[in-house]
Design an enzyme around this catalytic site. Structure first.
Site, PDB file in Angstrom:
ATOM      1  N   HIS A  75     -19.765   4.816 -43.313  1.00  0.00           N
ATOM      2  CA  HIS A  75     -19.434   3.474 -42.783  1.00  0.00           C
ATOM      3  C   HIS A  75     -20.678   2.596 -42.613  1.00  0.00           C
ATOM      4  O   HIS A  75     -20.741   1.766 -41.703  1.00  0.00           O
ATOM      5  CB  HIS A  75     -18.607   3.581 -41.489  1.00  0.00           C
ATOM      6  CG  HIS A  75     -19.300   4.250 -40.333  1.00  0.00           C
ATOM      7  ND1 HIS A  75     -18.621   4.960 -39.374  1.00  0.00           N
ATOM      8  CD2 HIS A  75     -20.600   4.310 -39.967  1.00  0.00           C
ATOM      9  CE1 HIS A  75     -19.476   5.422 -38.473  1.00  0.00           C
ATOM     10  NE2 HIS A  75     -20.671   5.041 -38.805  1.00  0.00           N
TER      11      HIS A  75
ATOM     12  N   GLU B 294     -23.585  12.247 -37.133  1.00  0.00           N
ATOM     13  CA  GLU B 294     -22.300  11.605 -36.832  1.00  0.00           C
ATOM     14  C   GLU B 294     -21.189  12.125 -37.745  1.00  0.00           C
ATOM     15  O   GLU B 294     -20.002  11.906 -37.481  1.00  0.00           O
ATOM     16  CB  GLU B 294     -22.405  10.087 -36.963  1.00  0.00           C
ATOM     17  CG  GLU B 294     -22.638   9.576 -38.370  1.00  0.00           C
ATOM     18  CD  GLU B 294     -22.670   8.043 -38.451  1.00  0.00           C
ATOM     19  OE1 GLU B 294     -22.499   7.376 -37.423  1.00  0.00           O
ATOM     20  OE2 GLU B 294     -22.892   7.528 -39.564  1.00  0.00           O
TER      21      GLU B 294
ATOM     22  N   HIS C 248     -28.535  10.897 -43.075  1.00  0.00           N
ATOM     23  CA  HIS C 248     -29.479   9.793 -42.890  1.00  0.00           C
ATOM     24  C   HIS C 248     -30.184   9.928 -41.555  1.00  0.00           C
ATOM     25  O   HIS C 248     -29.660  10.518 -40.619  1.00  0.00           O
ATOM     26  CB  HIS C 248     -28.810   8.415 -43.016  1.00  0.00           C
ATOM     27  CG  HIS C 248     -27.750   8.081 -42.006  1.00  0.00           C
ATOM     28  ND1 HIS C 248     -26.585   8.813 -41.844  1.00  0.00           N
ATOM     29  CD2 HIS C 248     -27.653   7.051 -41.109  1.00  0.00           C
ATOM     30  CE1 HIS C 248     -25.827   8.247 -40.903  1.00  0.00           C
ATOM     31  NE2 HIS C 248     -26.463   7.191 -40.440  1.00  0.00           N
TER      32      HIS C 248
ATOM     33  N   HIS D 114     -21.558   1.339 -32.498  1.00  0.00           N
ATOM     34  CA  HIS D 114     -23.025   1.451 -32.575  1.00  0.00           C
ATOM     35  C   HIS D 114     -23.662   0.531 -31.547  1.00  0.00           C
ATOM     36  O   HIS D 114     -24.511  -0.298 -31.875  1.00  0.00           O
ATOM     37  CB  HIS D 114     -23.486   1.109 -33.994  1.00  0.00           C
ATOM     38  CG  HIS D 114     -22.883   1.990 -35.044  1.00  0.00           C
ATOM     39  ND1 HIS D 114     -21.586   1.831 -35.486  1.00  0.00           N
ATOM     40  CD2 HIS D 114     -23.376   3.064 -35.709  1.00  0.00           C
ATOM     41  CE1 HIS D 114     -21.315   2.762 -36.390  1.00  0.00           C
ATOM     42  NE2 HIS D 114     -22.375   3.530 -36.545  1.00  0.00           N
TER      43      HIS D 114
HETATM   44 FE   LIG Z   1     -22.271   5.378 -37.541  1.00  0.00          FE
END
Ligand SMILES: [Fe+3]
Ligand SMILES: [Fe+3]
Lengths: 118, 280, 280, 118
Positions: free
Chosen positions: C12, C241, C194, C59
């Protein structure tokens, strides 16, 4: 209708268990929550109608608040812990609010419900 | 390791704080109520706890319906009294036991609990009143640090009673595994029987309240097994908040000693109870 | 009863939305990425789901550190896109599947989960980007209702991977027990590898990403058993995540068919993956 | 020190796992969170120092923000998802922020970390 708490009258006269009613009270509760802010309390005192309009209350809800019809506010989904904040601005004893909802005069309510010697 | 010296149960009715503020402590209406806490205050003076974990609910003063956590752990350094409509009450801020609160949060998540983690919030009468009842209102600072545990008892679905009892057990483990010399107490607050809204407003149930004060000590597993509906039927719509005492009880051992207890009805519209428990 | 027609997994990354806005869809840099979603979009057109349960994280756009829920269920009637700093993006609001969301909340609490209950909130790229990738940006209204499940993957302690897998199983039960003819999909979002912060910034791990896309279908119990630390080591600080995909996977049966999958690296700074699963 | 996440360098160079640092970043993160409000973005642009003072940042924190020292902001507990909001007001590519933290020039970062052909 999902969930055990949408059954009507599972426990008589306990609006907390009525989900539709709870959800319907969102606006009225948000309006009353606003009264924890001193500036909003002043706005409420200065022009109650304008304050209620600011939170988008409909006519039924406005009438209930303006007339301090506690039973009606609860029927419309007002949660007591919100609408009690009105009693901080415009004082009334909680037992009077209770008596009003029970449909009793104050003295009868204190004696018959709370077991006070009056 | 840290040590749990006792579990305290008490009502947290807002009128109690108001009565103290209005100087009504020794009126015929209130004196018997407040006198009931004298042995508990003596117990506090003897045990000098360093940290109080206070299980309570916010009454829509610091939180709104937009986001209601099932339960939340306060990890903040400080908690100011919230404005409930009359301005914030003139009591000192509460110092948080932040380091333990993070340890508790870690422990809960590791044990499959899903707390909301709070770093900034104010506290209402649900925490204030129990602190004043057990410690008295201090002139400058509270003699004990607090860890607030906020429980949702107002927006259905509220947690199952046995979930709160299990939460208490993990809380007990977190205290026992905490590397510190501090002495802890856990406060379960709320109740006893009352109903504030609906045609059933004014409902109180003194026999059930007295039985609860007995069972919370002797038979907590039974109370943890009750349904939420049974709490509401027995103790009233708002009295069902009594399930928060199960967190306190779960933190203690299976067998406890009842050091003190007291019952008074009605405090405002509520059956008001108090208990002091120690591990047997 | 309602029916779960599939589970979708996807990254996302905010740059995906930005790339679409800037008209970069068919540039050499982005075309292979977006083309990878064409079969999934065809799958959506064929199955026409009515409700998408979207597991994602805010976030720090709609929520702040003051109150971070471990996870939260959106019960609102509508979700507007939040302002992440550039103004709210020009996409239609998302209609909530409020009635199911309450049923889910009831079911979770009855199964000893502790959700935060949300009635008013805005949603960030974590929900927006997956919806655009699978459904395309609509001119006026989204053709599917949403139930956002917010998961804390940023403020430690984050939930255990196996807790999210268990959450998915209860989500599956809630769908199966929901009295409705509606077709459901569950979206697990986030990742893949990431890391955005620290000296390890820019870490990606394509071999681990490809293995994850295989294991999430074939061996989810293994992935659910990993520690949080292992996710961070393998997929990077922010790549952890990925545990949110386990909620989606838990809602499906043990055996699934992989209908489509795709991998692309790097999308911005992220290993970007997509999968479409159906119960076998 | 409680909890598994206070161990230093359990996983090298991942500030998320450093609780003391996370907690220390509360002010800087709250300041950056403010930037989701357009009025605050204007205030930040108009007088950055005054905006930072409003959130009580100390000198070290202010310098890190004023000089756009991303590595330092993170070292002080700034979480990237907050401080990214500064890049909405004062644009910079996220890969440049990444390169800065990795201590590399942008091209090397893209090639060596992200595997891009540059
Ligand atoms: Fe995220
Ligand atoms: Fe209460």
């Amino acid at each position: 209708m999902g969930g055990p708490f949408t059954e009507p009258d599972r426990i008589p006269d306990t609006p907390l268990l009525d989900r539709e009613r709870q959800l319907g009270g969102y606006r009225i509760n948000k309006m009353a929550m606003g009264l924890v802010d001193p500036a909003n309390r002043e706005a409420f005192k200065a022009d109650e109608r304008a304050y209620l309009d600011r939170f988008g209350l409909n006519d039924e809800e406005k009438t209930a608040v303006l007339t301090r019809d506690w039973r009606e506010m609860v029927r419309l989904g007002g949660n007591l812990f919100f609408i009690l904040k009105i009693s901080a601005v415009d004082p009334i004893r909680i037992t009077e609010i209770g008596a009003h909802q029970a449909g009793m005069d104050h003295e009868t309510f204190l004696r018959d419900r709370l077991g006070k010697k009056v | 390791m840290a040590r749990l010296v006792g579990g305290l149960g008490t009502s947290h009715v807002p009128s109690i704080g108001a009565a103290l503020e209005k100087g009504l402590r020794d009126t015929p209406e209130w004196k018997p109520f407040f006198d009931g806490y004298l042995p508990a205050r003596q117990w506090i003076r003897e045990h000098q706890p360093d940290v109080a974990v206070v299980v309570f609910n916010d009454h829509f003063n610091a939180m709104f319906l937009d986001r209601v956590p099932t339960f939340a752990v306060g990890c903040a350094a400080e908690y100011l009294p919230v404005d409930e409509g009359w301005g914030p009450r003139a009591i000192p801020p509460f110092e948080g036991a932040s380091h333990f609160a993070w340890h508790l949060t870690d422990t809960l998540v590791e044990n499959h609990f899903d707390p909301e983690i709070i770093q900034e919030i104010k506290v209402d009468h649900g925490l204030q009143v129990p602190m004043e009842l057990f410690w008295g209102k201090p002139s400058d600072a509270w003699p004990v640090k607090v860890v607030p545990i906020f429980v949702n008892v107002l927006q259905y679905p509220i947690p199952l009673p046995d979930r709160l009892y299990a939460l208490g057990k993990v809380l007990g483990q977190a205290i026992e595994s905490y590397d510190s010399d501090e002495k802890f107490v856990v406060l379960g607050t709320g109740g006893l029987s009352h109903q504030l809204q609906g045609a059933r407003a004014g409902f109180v149930n003194p026999p059930a309240d007295r039985q609860f004060l007995k069972d919370i000590a002797e038979d907590p597993d039974e109370l943890a097994g009750w349904s939420r509906q049974r709490y509401i039927e027995t103790f009233g719509g708002e009295g069902a908040e009594l399930i928060m005492w199960l967190v306190m009880r779960g933190a203690l051992n299976r067998d406890v000693l009842v050091k003190h207890q007291h019952y008074f009805v009605p405090a405002s519209m509520t059956g008001a109870g108090m208990i002091v428990l120690e591990n047997a």
